[in-house]
Design a protein around this motif. Structure first.
Motif, PDB file in Angstrom:
ATOM      1  N   THR A 206      -6.379  -1.083  -5.058  1.00 62.85           N
ATOM      2  CA  THR A 206      -6.389   0.386  -5.598  1.00 62.85           C
ATOM      3  C   THR A 206      -7.558   1.193  -4.779  1.00 62.85           C
TER       4      THR A 206
ATOM      5  N   LEU B  62       2.529   1.913  -3.584  1.00 63.46           N
ATOM      6  CA  LEU B  62       1.427   2.201  -4.379  1.00 63.46           C
ATOM      7  C   LEU B  62       0.990   3.497  -4.092  1.00 63.46           C
TER       8      LEU B  62
ATOM      9  N   ASP C  69      -7.148  -6.439  -7.593  1.00 72.65           N
ATOM     10  CA  ASP C  69      -6.765  -5.072  -8.236  1.00 72.65           C
ATOM     11  C   ASP C  69      -7.761  -3.897  -7.750  1.00 72.65           C
ATOM     12  N   ASP C  70      -8.971  -3.989  -7.467  1.00 74.70           N
ATOM     13  CA  ASP C  70      -9.890  -3.046  -7.468  1.00 74.70           C
ATOM     14  C   ASP C  70      -9.914  -2.675  -5.655  1.00 74.70           C
TER      15      ASP C  70
ATOM     16  N   VAL D 161      -5.620   2.452  -1.653  1.00 77.26           N
ATOM     17  CA  VAL D 161      -4.602   3.321  -2.022  1.00 77.26           C
ATOM     18  C   VAL D 161      -5.342   4.703  -2.199  1.00 77.26           C
ATOM     19  N   GLU D 162      -6.687   4.689  -2.961  1.00 82.98           N
ATOM     20  CA  GLU D 162      -7.302   5.880  -3.122  1.00 82.98           C
ATOM     21  C   GLU D 162      -7.963   6.437  -2.071  1.00 82.98           C
TER      22      GLU D 162
ATOM     23  N   THR E  95      -1.159   4.523  -8.621  1.00 84.72           N
ATOM     24  CA  THR E  95      -2.131   3.225  -9.218  1.00 84.72           C
ATOM     25  C   THR E  95      -2.368   3.414 -10.532  1.00 84.72           C
ATOM     26  N   SER E  96      -1.766   4.277 -11.495  1.00 83.31           N
ATOM     27  CA  SER E  96      -2.160   4.429 -12.686  1.00 83.31           C
ATOM     28  C   SER E  96      -1.421   3.094 -13.605  1.00 83.31           C
ATOM     29  N   SER E  97      -0.361   2.528 -13.081  1.00 89.58           N
ATOM     30  CA  SER E  97       0.150   1.494 -13.846  1.00 89.58           C
ATOM     31  C   SER E  97      -0.520   0.152 -13.513  1.00 89.58           C
TER      32      SER E  97
ATOM     33  N   VAL F 205       0.079  -2.390  -9.922  1.00 94.81           N
ATOM     34  CA  VAL F 205      -0.996  -2.763  -9.124  1.00 94.81           C
ATOM     35  C   VAL F 205      -0.847  -4.489  -9.301  1.00 94.81           C
TER      36      VAL F 205
ATOM     37  N   LEU G 257       1.006  -1.302   0.161  1.00103.63           N
ATOM     38  CA  LEU G 257       0.093  -0.075  -0.093  1.00103.63           C
ATOM     39  C   LEU G 257       0.884   1.416  -0.066  1.00103.63           C
TER      40      LEU G 257
ATOM     41  N   ASP H 113       6.718  -0.272 -12.792  1.00101.13           N
ATOM     42  CA  ASP H 113       6.080   0.728 -13.948  1.00101.13           C
ATOM     43  C   ASP H 113       7.338   1.645 -14.322  1.00101.13           C
TER      44      ASP H 113
END
Length: 234
Positions: free
Chosen positions: A139, A107, A135-136, A142-143, A112-114, A118, A104, A198
């Motif tokens: 992310t 990232l 993945d969801d 992280v968001e 988390t754009s890559s 992820v 976490l 990435d």
């Protein structure tokens, strides 16, 4: 030959006239990692009173004994410091949480754009024991951390702010003494490979990994060496 002190000869045998007898009392119980058995076992925490016994009869107090930890399986007794070692189940949970926190943090620092980064993080977290990590879900966490700006970003200490450093230390420091050097290095390498998934490290990722190395009780030069070694295929 004279008989040994505390004994007398009778019919060719030696009879002990005195000894020290300990009466044990249980004051608690639980589960621990037994060094004698090499696995998780139930234990009894016990204290005792020593008494001088003459012909098997306790007569004079000789002070206190313990506290000790007695294994319910092998009945060996250990000092109470043995309880500092986590059980196998607890150790697995600590390691799982440590890898999850490092993933976490990396990232959060790199974004988390890559999809590759992820997926690398998800693979590490699943391998550590979070089988339902996706993945969801990763992310999303992280968001949520990024949205909590007062907690993670904009601190006076830069991209790896004080609050994020505290999170890493809380997850890693209790685990570090129970991990061999190779195990501590493995945790750092997993974080480094997430960061590199990435492309080259960015400064925020370097700061996070430096904090991870410190929390894992790695020397700064070892942390730098491992971050470079992570560039190699595995």
């Amino acid at each position: 030959m004279l008989p040994a002190r505390g004994t007398r000869e009778s019919s060719g045998r030696r009879l002990r006239m005195w000894s020290v007898h300990t009466a044990w009392h249980t004051i608690g119980d639980g589960e621990f990692f037994c060094p004698g058995c090499g696995g998780d076992r139930n234990y009894r925490r016990r204290t005792g009173r020593r008494r001088l016994a003459v012909l098997g009869v306790p007569v004079l107090p000789r002070g206190l004994a313990g506290p000790v930890v007695e294994c319910a399986a092998c009945h060996d007794r250990f000092g109470t410091e043995v309880l500092d070692h986590p059980t196998t189940a607890r150790f697995s949970a600590m390691l799982r949480d440590a890898v999850h926190t490092v993933a976490l943090a990396v990232l959060a620092a790199g974004g988390t754009s890559s999809p590759t980064a992820v997926r690398t993080a998800v693979h590490a977290v699943r391998a550590a024991g979070y089988d339902d990590c996706t993945d969801d879900s990763l992310t999303g966490l992280v968001e949520a951390l990024a949205a909590d700006t007062g907690r993670y970003f904009g601190d006076a200490d830069g991209p790896c702010g004080a609050a994020l450093a505290i999170e890493l230390h809380e997850a890693l420091e209790p685990l570090a003494p129970h991990l061999a050097a190779a195990g501590r290095e493995s945790v750092l390498l997993q974080g480094a490979r997430i960061a590199l998934a990435d492309g080259a490290y960015i400064q925020a990722e370097r700061e996070v990994l430096t904090t991870v190395g410190n929390a894992l009780l790695l020397r700064p030069d070892d942390t730098a060496r491992l971050m470079e070694a992570a560039r190699a295929p595995f």
